[in-house]
Scaffold this active site. Sequence first.
Site, PDB file in Angstrom:
ATOM      1  N   ALA A   1      -4.228 -54.034   4.227  1.00  0.00           N
ATOM      2  CA  ALA A   1      -2.960 -53.355   5.201  1.00  0.00           C
ATOM      3  C   ALA A   1      -2.876 -51.791   5.428  1.00  0.00           C
ATOM      4  O   ALA A   1      -2.136 -51.331   6.190  1.00  0.00           O
ATOM      5  CB  ALA A   1      -1.712 -54.024   4.474  1.00  0.00           C
ATOM      6  N   GLY A   2      -3.474 -51.150   4.531  1.00  0.00           N
ATOM      7  CA  GLY A   2      -3.339 -49.455   4.698  1.00  0.00           C
ATOM      8  C   GLY A   2      -3.631 -49.079   6.032  1.00  0.00           C
ATOM      9  O   GLY A   2      -4.630 -49.535   6.521  1.00  0.00           O
ATOM     10  N   PRO A   3      -3.046 -48.152   6.549  1.00  0.00           N
ATOM     11  CA  PRO A   3      -1.787 -47.436   5.888  1.00  0.00           C
ATOM     12  C   PRO A   3      -0.413 -48.105   6.459  1.00  0.00           C
ATOM     13  O   PRO A   3       0.506 -47.626   5.955  1.00  0.00           O
ATOM     14  CB  PRO A   3      -1.934 -46.216   6.428  1.00  0.00           C
ATOM     15  CG  PRO A   3      -2.715 -46.277   7.853  1.00  0.00           C
ATOM     16  CD  PRO A   3      -3.538 -47.423   7.783  1.00  0.00           C
TER      17      PRO A   3
ATOM     18  N   GLY B   1       0.506 -49.706   9.397  1.00  0.00           N
ATOM     19  CA  GLY B   1       0.911 -49.882  10.816  1.00  0.00           C
ATOM     20  C   GLY B   1       0.896 -51.047  11.269  1.00  0.00           C
ATOM     21  O   GLY B   1       1.871 -51.759  11.951  1.00  0.00           O
ATOM     22  N   LYS B   2      -0.102 -51.946  11.280  1.00  0.00           N
ATOM     23  CA  LYS B   2      -0.121 -53.240  11.856  1.00  0.00           C
ATOM     24  C   LYS B   2       0.840 -54.095  10.847  1.00  0.00           C
ATOM     25  O   LYS B   2       1.489 -55.098  11.420  1.00  0.00           O
ATOM     26  CB  LYS B   2      -1.513 -53.973  11.806  1.00  0.00           C
ATOM     27  CG  LYS B   2      -2.422 -53.443  12.936  1.00  0.00           C
ATOM     28  CD  LYS B   2      -3.862 -53.772  12.896  1.00  0.00           C
ATOM     29  CE  LYS B   2      -4.720 -53.014  13.915  1.00  0.00           C
ATOM     30  NZ  LYS B   2      -5.141 -51.913  13.266  1.00  0.00           N
TER      31      LYS B   2
ATOM     32  N   GLU C   1      -3.297 -54.222  -0.139  1.00  0.00           N
ATOM     33  CA  GLU C   1      -4.441 -52.948   0.033  1.00  0.00           C
ATOM     34  C   GLU C   1      -5.026 -52.531  -1.252  1.00  0.00           C
ATOM     35  O   GLU C   1      -4.452 -52.429  -2.292  1.00  0.00           O
ATOM     36  CB  GLU C   1      -3.376 -51.678   0.394  1.00  0.00           C
ATOM     37  CG  GLU C   1      -3.964 -50.322   0.543  1.00  0.00           C
ATOM     38  CD  GLU C   1      -5.335 -50.357   1.266  1.00  0.00           C
ATOM     39  OE1 GLU C   1      -6.367 -49.666   0.940  1.00  0.00           O
ATOM     40  OE2 GLU C   1      -5.237 -51.049   2.540  1.00  0.00           O
TER      41      GLU C   1
ATOM     42  N   ASP D   1      -8.687 -55.929  -4.383  1.00  0.00           N
ATOM     43  CA  ASP D   1      -9.608 -55.975  -3.471  1.00  0.00           C
ATOM     44  C   ASP D   1      -9.268 -57.175  -2.700  1.00  0.00           C
ATOM     45  O   ASP D   1      -9.071 -58.554  -3.043  1.00  0.00           O
ATOM     46  CB  ASP D   1     -10.712 -56.249  -4.297  1.00  0.00           C
ATOM     47  CG  ASP D   1     -12.347 -56.222  -3.395  1.00  0.00           C
ATOM     48  OD1 ASP D   1     -12.371 -56.662  -2.199  1.00  0.00           O
ATOM     49  OD2 ASP D   1     -13.320 -55.637  -3.742  1.00  0.00           O
TER      50      ASP D   1
ATOM     51  N   ASP E   1      -7.928 -56.751   9.304  1.00  0.00           N
ATOM     52  CA  ASP E   1      -8.124 -55.667  10.094  1.00  0.00           C
ATOM     53  C   ASP E   1      -9.192 -54.984   9.164  1.00  0.00           C
ATOM     54  O   ASP E   1      -8.910 -54.131   8.313  1.00  0.00           O
ATOM     55  CB  ASP E   1      -6.869 -54.889  10.314  1.00  0.00           C
ATOM     56  CG  ASP E   1      -7.182 -53.615  10.887  1.00  0.00           C
ATOM     57  OD1 ASP E   1      -8.522 -53.420  11.676  1.00  0.00           O
ATOM     58  OD2 ASP E   1      -6.301 -52.633  10.859  1.00  0.00           O
TER      59      ASP E   1
ATOM     60  N   CYS F   1     -11.666 -51.977  14.729  1.00  0.00           N
ATOM     61  CA  CYS F   1     -11.580 -50.750  15.479  1.00  0.00           C
ATOM     62  C   CYS F   1     -12.909 -50.268  15.890  1.00  0.00           C
ATOM     63  O   CYS F   1     -13.280 -49.187  15.625  1.00  0.00           O
ATOM     64  CB  CYS F   1     -10.546 -49.732  14.934  1.00  0.00           C
ATOM     65  SG  CYS F   1     -10.262 -48.383  16.348  1.00  0.00           S
TER      66      CYS F   1
END
Length: 500
Positions: A309-311, A313-314, A333, A361, A379, A432
């Site tokens: 999840a970091g940082p 945004g999503k 995270e 993890d 992600d 990404c």
Amino acid sequence: MSGTHARRPDDRQRGPRTVSARRVAFDVLRAVQVDDAYANLLLPTRIRRAGLSARDAAFATELTYGSIRMLGRYDAIVGVASGRRVDDIESDVLDVMRLGVHQLLGMRTPTHAAVSATVELTREVGARRATGFVNAVLRKVAAKTDDEWDALVTAGRGGDALLATRWSHPAWVVAALRDALAAERSRDELAALLAADNVAPRVQLVALPGLATEDDLRTAVRPPEPTAGDTDADDAAGHEPPVRAADDEPDDRPVSPVGIRGTAGDPARVPGVAAGRLRVQDEGSQLAALALTRSSDVRAGERWLDMCAGPGGKAALLAAEAAQAGATLVANELVPARAGLVRKALATVAGDDVVSVVEGDGRRFGRPGDARFDRILLDAPCTGLGALRRRPEARWRKQPEDVPELAALQAELLDAAVRALAPGGTLAYVTCSPHLAETRGQVDALMARHGDVLEQLDTAGVVRAVAARDPQVADGRTVQLWPHRIGTDAMFVALFRRTA
């Protein structure tokens, strides 16, 4: 500390601690080179610390990002203009010249201002011995047009080597992007993609569902108020905005249904951003999150997981969607500092009854006896080759040998996600990066391992249904977004449903 121009009355009023926009850019460029700093994290801090006006901040931003993006090309030009191998030039002097070349070839800075200010910066950073050398090299650079330099530095090169020099990408990245486009049977877009990577993207915002107001949307696109007291940018750009705006983006309308484009100036000054109802977020990331949450109707009580999840945004967009739909979200995270950023990102979005942040993890999920999740966003950590517009140092920092290690981690995280997914649940695999080893290659391998319990969904159909306008994606069970087509980062999305 001396400024970059002859002193004027307003310079004297600013006092002896004045830090010029060029010095800010130099300091950030050095930190990127020496300390592996991230420009997007360090630059705003240095701008605030220097007390730069809005106009000077814009100048420093373009100078920093533009110099990093075009570093490879500018080094080739400096090598020709100086008659030396760039590896033989002292690193601090080379960074000064990179900044000077960008002003001459990439910005609207008049020659006299670019050369004299760069020579003065050379003195300022303690390289006085090199001022004559810097002056001579920059005058040779200024004597030719950008097109003339292109012909010189690409002479004798062809194929990917020519494109790598012209568009300032490592050759291995050019090859990876070529392969990714070819996988969509697209063979004539590579130059357009490389060019798009070198254009500063407009700020894009997400209007968090259930939180953003109509007034937030109206005020988000207002032009910034004029500022006074500008110095560096005025001298360097003839009172014109020095930033190379992303005018080449194919369409300036938002592609995300919750996206906002056109925000000018510092987004932190936008009321909705300051209140946390709007967030700075690329629309490609928005579409990736919405593809998961809106791929099917949400049943009240669903449990969702953001594995990496970091940082945050999503995760913030997922939390807003969960709060509206009656679902709950676990945001995981690994790194404690990044977990803190996730908590901060979610603090004003939804309460503890909707979201929880855990540390660890992501590969631990799905152990025997663990509760399962109805929707999972993975992600995954990746090379970041899809966000070179925003994180230009990634093109120089990543190496081809990094890909196998990242691909192995991605596969392990995908296996954990499958274990943690409830029957009938949906998994979104997102990177990404357009690199095939991190995208289609992972999908094919995943289905080979888990095809007995997974089915691929029509991801292209979902993304088209979610998007506010045509996302220009190829038909199929995976989606690759492209900056040169729709002005987003090159996000990859693949959706799966667990059948048993």
